[in-house]
Design an enzyme around this catalytic site. Sequence first.
Site, PDB file in Angstrom:
ATOM      1  N   GLU A 144       9.704  43.174 -30.273  1.00  0.00           N
ATOM      2  CA  GLU A 144      10.108  42.131 -31.234  1.00  0.00           C
ATOM      3  C   GLU A 144       8.707  41.326 -31.927  1.00  0.00           C
ATOM      4  OE1 GLU A 144      13.673  39.896 -32.447  1.00  0.00           O
ATOM      5  OE2 GLU A 144      13.822  40.807 -30.761  1.00  0.00           O
ATOM      6  N   GLU A 161       5.485  55.058 -30.501  1.00  0.00           N
ATOM      7  CA  GLU A 161       4.095  55.364 -30.714  1.00  0.00           C
ATOM      8  C   GLU A 161       3.133  54.642 -29.772  1.00  0.00           C
ATOM      9  OE1 GLU A 161       4.541  55.047 -35.211  1.00  0.00           O
ATOM     10  OE2 GLU A 161       6.638  55.447 -35.154  1.00  0.00           O
ATOM     11  N   TYR A 162       1.642  55.207 -30.415  1.00  0.00           N
ATOM     12  CA  TYR A 162       0.790  54.622 -30.229  1.00  0.00           C
ATOM     13  C   TYR A 162       0.753  54.421 -27.651  1.00  0.00           C
ATOM     14  CZ  TYR A 162      -0.537  52.647 -34.069  1.00  0.00           C
ATOM     15  OH  TYR A 162      -0.767  52.817 -36.159  1.00  0.00           O
ATOM     16  N   MET A 201       5.713  62.575 -38.890  1.00  0.00           N
ATOM     17  CA  MET A 201       5.399  61.749 -39.767  1.00  0.00           C
ATOM     18  C   MET A 201       4.220  61.694 -41.000  1.00  0.00           C
ATOM     19  SD  MET A 201       6.337  58.085 -37.864  1.00  0.00           S
ATOM     20  CE  MET A 201       5.161  59.027 -35.858  1.00  0.00           C
ATOM     21  N   THR A 202       4.098  62.456 -41.839  1.00  0.00           N
ATOM     22  CA  THR A 202       3.159  62.994 -42.819  1.00  0.00           C
ATOM     23  C   THR A 202       3.243  61.836 -43.919  1.00  0.00           C
ATOM     24  OG1 THR A 202       4.733  64.133 -43.103  1.00  0.00           O
ATOM     25  CG2 THR A 202       3.161  65.115 -42.200  1.00  0.00           C
ATOM     26  N   TYR A 203       2.599  61.013 -43.928  1.00  0.00           N
ATOM     27  CA  TYR A 203       2.283  59.889 -44.423  1.00  0.00           C
ATOM     28  C   TYR A 203       1.521  58.473 -43.944  1.00  0.00           C
ATOM     29  CZ  TYR A 203       6.991  58.889 -41.891  1.00  0.00           C
ATOM     30  OH  TYR A 203       8.310  58.802 -40.825  1.00  0.00           O
ATOM     31  N   GLU A 204       1.360  57.644 -44.276  1.00  0.00           N
ATOM     32  CA  GLU A 204       0.183  56.273 -44.441  1.00  0.00           C
ATOM     33  C   GLU A 204      -1.296  57.080 -44.598  1.00  0.00           C
ATOM     34  OE1 GLU A 204       1.147  52.773 -42.869  1.00  0.00           O
ATOM     35  OE2 GLU A 204       1.829  53.583 -44.830  1.00  0.00           O
ATOM     36  N   TRP A 236      10.731  57.810 -44.690  1.00  0.00           N
ATOM     37  CA  TRP A 236      10.918  57.052 -44.663  1.00  0.00           C
ATOM     38  C   TRP A 236      10.758  55.928 -45.361  1.00  0.00           C
ATOM     39  CZ3 TRP A 236      11.451  53.872 -39.826  1.00  0.00           C
ATOM     40  CH2 TRP A 236      10.750  52.573 -39.978  1.00  0.00           C
TER      41      TRP A 236
END
Length: 426
Positions: free
Chosen positions: A172, A215-216, A278-281, A403
Amino acid sequence: MEIYIVKPVDSVYSIAQKYGVTPQSIIDNNAISDDSRLMAGQALVIVLEDIKHRVTAGQSLYSIARMYGTTVSNLLAANPGITNPAQLQIGQIVTVPRGAQQKRTIDVNGYAFPSINRDVLSKTLPNLTYLSIFSYTVKPNGTLSTINDTPLITAARGENVAPIMVITNIIEGEGFDSDLAHVVLTDTGTQDVLLNNIVEILNSKNYYGLDIDFEYVYPQDREAYNAFLRKTVAKLRPLGYAIITSIAPKLNANQPGLLYEAHDYPVHGALLDHVVIMTYEWGYTYGPAQAVSPIDQVEKVLQYAVSVIPSKKILMGMPNYGYDWTLPFVEGSSARSMSNLQAIELAQQVGAQIQYDEKSQAPFFNYYDSEGRQHVVWFDDARSIRARLRLVEKYNLGGVSYWTINFYFPQNWIVLNSMYNVNKVL
């Protein structure tokens, strides 16, 4: 549905006359806040009304269907009052539905934060198969954060939308954490506590399934992540829960980078019910200015993905936002995130002409701020959305995942529903 690109001389009224629709329908379907300030290059969706055909001598449902390029079954579905198709009356009105072509049915997932505006949620739910509520964060001891998800679960089930519990390795106030993922993925005791907590929440809150969004993850934890997925599937599938993962957009199996290496496409594809890619960013907060989801890059990801994952399990990521960058880009600077509607309204405020990049299939515009600094804004409109949605058919995908749905963009849902039917699993 038609997509119309605004010309300098256009008005809402003139466009409405051109298509035989009401000006108010154009305003509503495009969420136009100021109908006196359409921008050149702006894309508008035009929802065409059904045709009212008056029967003349010698006409049949078959001949009417051929006249309008549709089918008798489509005409019967649109005209429940026709009980005897063989006996049409001269002067009888037959409704000919626009866009009556056969459409594939796909799954549509939408991520939402618990803080989502309830009116936005209500308008969006009819367009969804799954509502993924973001997110329960995992703690090092296997416990989970608490979120106010009950109102969203209740609303989703009320619209026959399946609520999905999302877990993340987020700390957080900081973001995705590799060390946290390492603890969870390498300590079997922590995993046992975590899975028991997940089952308790799934059951007590009436969730439909689980989405694991880690992620990561350290590259050396790749096999540990695979083992955790197998353990999760063994625990949840006998209980009847759907299991989904969210994975990075990889171009090949060995793509380097902390974001990519631990996401093992073939293993995820073999184990899980759905895989959200996640096909963005590509264009992102701290990177150079470019389209958020350029179609040429998205297609490269899909070409690899369908070679190792069953295509019907894939949900292609769809962004629902854009970015405003200050130029020239300086390393360490940040872009301002905005909704697609905010981007269009900004173009109106600054008097910018909206352009369209053919390679990335995305709209953008340039402007100067009050301090004389140049900006570029990349976002989505009906054209870019339709272009990417066509990839679902081209690669026989299971569907798409947004998203996020926290911003309501009516153009998106009009385009989606003109191309596909939305699956309902409840």
